[in-house]
Write an enzyme that holds these catalytic residues in place. Structure first.
Site, PDB file in Angstrom:
ATOM      1  N   CYS A  79     -36.594  11.654   1.869  1.00 41.91           N
ATOM      2  CA  CYS A  79     -35.870  11.456   0.601  1.00 41.91           C
ATOM      3  C   CYS A  79     -36.221  12.513  -0.461  1.00 41.91           C
ATOM      4  CB  CYS A  79     -36.181  10.066   0.054  1.00 41.91           C
ATOM      5  SG  CYS A  79     -35.375   8.820   1.075  1.00 41.91           S
ATOM      6  N   PRO A  80     -35.259  12.908  -1.280  1.00 41.00           N
ATOM      7  CA  PRO A  80     -33.852  12.444  -1.334  1.00 41.00           C
ATOM      8  C   PRO A  80     -32.928  13.097  -0.304  1.00 41.00           C
ATOM      9  CG  PRO A  80     -34.263  14.045  -3.052  1.00 41.00           C
ATOM     10  CD  PRO A  80     -35.587  13.844  -2.354  1.00 41.00           C
TER      11      PRO A  80
ATOM     12  N   ASP B 174     -41.996  16.426   5.952  1.00 38.20           N
ATOM     13  CA  ASP B 174     -42.378  16.952   4.636  1.00 38.20           C
ATOM     14  C   ASP B 174     -43.135  15.880   3.853  1.00 38.20           C
ATOM     15  OD1 ASP B 174     -42.452  18.749   2.499  1.00 38.20           O
ATOM     16  OD2 ASP B 174     -40.451  18.238   1.779  1.00 38.20           O
TER      17      ASP B 174
ATOM     18  N   GLY C 144     -33.171  16.798   1.023  1.00 42.00           N
ATOM     19  CA  GLY C 144     -32.977  18.260   1.073  1.00 42.00           C
ATOM     20  C   GLY C 144     -33.107  18.826   2.476  1.00 42.00           C
TER      21      GLY C 144
ATOM     22  N   ASP D 233     -37.992   7.221   5.362  1.00 43.86           N
ATOM     23  CA  ASP D 233     -38.643   7.263   4.046  1.00 43.86           C
ATOM     24  C   ASP D 233     -38.365   5.935   3.363  1.00 43.86           C
ATOM     25  OD1 ASP D 233     -39.398   7.991   1.299  1.00 43.86           O
ATOM     26  OD2 ASP D 233     -39.159  10.074   1.924  1.00 43.86           O
TER      27      ASP D 233
ATOM     28  N   LYS E 163     -49.829  20.362   3.393  1.00 44.65           N
ATOM     29  CA  LYS E 163     -50.237  20.470   1.988  1.00 44.65           C
ATOM     30  C   LYS E 163     -51.580  21.192   1.936  1.00 44.65           C
ATOM     31  CE  LYS E 163     -49.675  19.132  -2.247  1.00 44.65           C
ATOM     32  NZ  LYS E 163     -48.801  20.128  -2.827  1.00 44.65           N
TER      33      LYS E 163
ATOM     34  N   SER F 143     -36.135  21.272  -2.440  1.00 47.41           N
ATOM     35  CA  SER F 143     -36.912  21.369  -1.196  1.00 47.41           C
ATOM     36  C   SER F 143     -36.074  21.893  -0.036  1.00 47.41           C
ATOM     37  CB  SER F 143     -37.434  19.996  -0.773  1.00 47.41           C
ATOM     38  OG  SER F 143     -38.491  19.623  -1.560  1.00 47.41           O
TER      39      SER F 143
HETATM   40  C1  SAM Z   1     -41.845  16.123  -0.822  1.00 49.44           C
HETATM   41  S1  SAM Z   1     -40.959  14.671  -0.600  1.00 49.44           S
HETATM   42  C2  SAM Z   1     -39.800  15.115   0.629  1.00 49.44           C
HETATM   43  C3  SAM Z   1     -38.641  15.902   0.108  1.00 49.44           C
HETATM   44  C4  SAM Z   1     -37.577  16.094   1.163  1.00 49.44           C
HETATM   45  N1  SAM Z   1     -38.059  16.917   2.268  1.00 49.44           N
HETATM   46  C5  SAM Z   1     -36.353  16.755   0.595  1.00 49.44           C
HETATM   47  O1  SAM Z   1     -36.048  17.878   0.975  1.00 49.44           O
HETATM   48  O2  SAM Z   1     -35.665  16.137  -0.229  1.00 49.44           O
HETATM   49  C6  SAM Z   1     -42.054  13.671   0.289  1.00 49.44           C
HETATM   50  C7  SAM Z   1     -41.461  12.349   0.722  1.00 49.44           C
HETATM   51  O3  SAM Z   1     -42.348  11.781   1.692  1.00 49.44           O
HETATM   52  C8  SAM Z   1     -42.259  10.386   1.562  1.00 49.44           C
HETATM   53  N2  SAM Z   1     -43.418   9.789   2.227  1.00 49.44           N
HETATM   54  C9  SAM Z   1     -44.735   9.920   1.918  1.00 49.44           C
HETATM   55  N3  SAM Z   1     -45.487   9.199   2.770  1.00 49.44           N
HETATM   56  C10 SAM Z   1     -44.633   8.623   3.649  1.00 49.44           C
HETATM   57  C11 SAM Z   1     -44.800   7.782   4.769  1.00 49.44           C
HETATM   58  N4  SAM Z   1     -46.007   7.383   5.159  1.00 49.44           N
HETATM   59  N5  SAM Z   1     -43.700   7.391   5.443  1.00 49.44           N
HETATM   60  C12 SAM Z   1     -42.471   7.786   5.059  1.00 49.44           C
HETATM   61  N6  SAM Z   1     -42.261   8.588   3.999  1.00 49.44           N
HETATM   62  C13 SAM Z   1     -43.318   8.994   3.311  1.00 49.44           C
HETATM   63  C14 SAM Z   1     -42.182  10.139   0.057  1.00 49.44           C
HETATM   64  O4  SAM Z   1     -41.580   8.900  -0.204  1.00 49.44           O
HETATM   65  C15 SAM Z   1     -41.316  11.326  -0.408  1.00 49.44           C
HETATM   66  O5  SAM Z   1     -39.963  10.952  -0.522  1.00 49.44           O
END
Ligand code: SAM
Length: 361
Positions: free
Chosen positions: A226-227, A282, A229, A245, A311, A193
């Site tokens: 998370c994680p 994200d 990126g 996160d 999305k 990502s």
């Molecule tokens: C697509 S991943 C993000 C990847 C991240 N941008 C990266 O580059 O590694 C989406 C993340 O959003 C988090 N997430 C979803 N809903 C959330 C919320 N309401 N509050 C905090 N985190 C959330 C999920 O746990 C997940 O880790």
């Protein structure tokens, strides 16, 4: 004049032809230019056919690729060529240019669609570009040295036997081959990502904006981090990041001392010091929910700028994005905030678009 000469070609991610067509139809209509998209689903490009030849030219001169969401590249079609003799692909291109009234161009793109069939044309395009460039220079269709500030010639192969020849203006086109910004995966980044935010920072912000926003010591919030990126991109620019996160952040990132990890709900989180320079997000959520959250952060001045992903649904993707963006735009306008909004379906995106809201700086 054949039909193709009243049209433009727009490349897109395969599967996004309908969305690209809907977007170009709306952009054209807003300018009182009329036409319709012609495509086959999954081919990775569309041809937008205008009713009037001068409409195609006006559109390509007024709408930059960077102003659009789905097109990766656009050019005005000069000719559609069926190659009858495979031992001479140069002749028909030169012949088509001789029939047109184009002035000397500064660079040449020999492209192909981003499909499996298209990839099979990569070698042909690379091999063909060298003698074609020489032939075009010899006939003065191309400057001796590349001049990126001039118009570009495009040859776009849709198969080994067919190509479109066209032209684009310097400030309007994508600078990349096939309209694709290829990036090397940084080996220490914790997720792929990371390339989405890197591409966004490189292609959606000007150099001036990048320097002003992503400067050492500036603060950012990363919602759905998370994680890590996206946080990686910010930390590698020496920014301090509040990473929000419930998941796990990469240990290497935590070891930088620049990350403040918060296991909280991104929809409820507030910046620790009341304000950050940049908000990135994200979280995979409904686009209208994310748009409302971003608008809230910006209008309350919790963040000066925001970069976030929306999305895309399975259907009516263009309409969904427009509605979300209009909601952000109208909230910014009522708070009297002047900002530019760039929305792009980036190469490293899948079923999502990236939005950059950058306040005037
Ligand atoms: C697509 S991943 C993000 C990847 C991240 N941008 C990266 O580059 O590694 C989406 C993340 O959003 C988090 N997430 C979803 N809903 C959330 C919320 N309401 N509050 C905090 N985190 C959330 C999920 O746990 C997940 O880790």
């Amino acid at each position: 004049m054949n039909d193709a000469q009243q049209s433009i070609i727009a490349y897109c991610r395969p599967g996004y032809e309908v969305d690209t067509g809907n977007e170009l139809t709306e952009l054209a209509t807003q300018k009182a230019l009329y036409g319709y998209p012609v495509f086959k689903a999954g081919e990775g490009y569309i041809r937008f056919q205008f009713h009037e030849p001068e409409h195609a030219e006006q559109f390509i001169n007024e709408v930059a690729v960077s102003d659009t969401i789905f097109p990766r590249q656009m050019f005005l079609v000069l000719a559609s060529i069926a190659i009858e003799d495979k031992s001479d692909r140069i002749g028909p291109v030169v012949h088509a240019l001789a029939q047109s009234d184009i002035s000397r161009c500064g660079t040449l793109f020999v492209d192909y669609p981003d499909t499996e069939e298209g990839k099979a044309l990569a070698k042909l395009c690379r091999k063909f570009a060298v003698p074609l460039r020489q032939a075009l220079r010899a006939r003065d269709y191309l400057t001796r040295k590349e001049q990126l500030n001039l118009a570009a010639l495009h040859v776009f192969f849709t198969s080994g036997e067919a190509c479109y020849v066209g032209v684009s203006q310097a400030k309007m086109r994508s600078p990349f081959e096939n309209g694709i910004c290829r990036l090397k995966f940084p080996p220490k980044a914790p997720s792929r990502s990371t390339l989405k935010l890197e591409e966004a920072l490189l292609t959606m912000l000007s150099a001036r904006q990048r320097e002003a926003i992503c400067r050492a010591g500036a603060r950012a919030v990363d919602l759905g981090a998370c994680p890590g990126g996206w946080t990686y991109q910010l930390v590698s620019r020496d920014m301090h990041v509040e990473a929000v996160d419930n998941g796990k952040m990469a240990d290497d990132l935590m070891a930088t001392g620049l990350v403040d990890y918060r296991a909280e709900d991104g929809f409820k989180y507030r910046p620790q010091m009341g304000h950050v320079e940049l908000l990135v997000c994200d979280m995979i959520e409904k686009p209208d929910r994310v748009a409302a959250l971003m608008a809230n952060w910006l209008t309350r001045n919790w963040a000066t700028h925001a970069i976030f992903n929306l999305k895309l649904p399975m259907k009516r993707r263009y309409e969904t994005v427009r509605a979300a963006i209009e909601a952000v735009g109208s909230q910014l306008a009522s708070a009297n905030i002047k900002a530019t909004m760039v929305i792009r379906h980036l190469y490293h995106n899948r079923d999502e678009v990236t939005v950059a809201v950058i306040r005037e700086i």
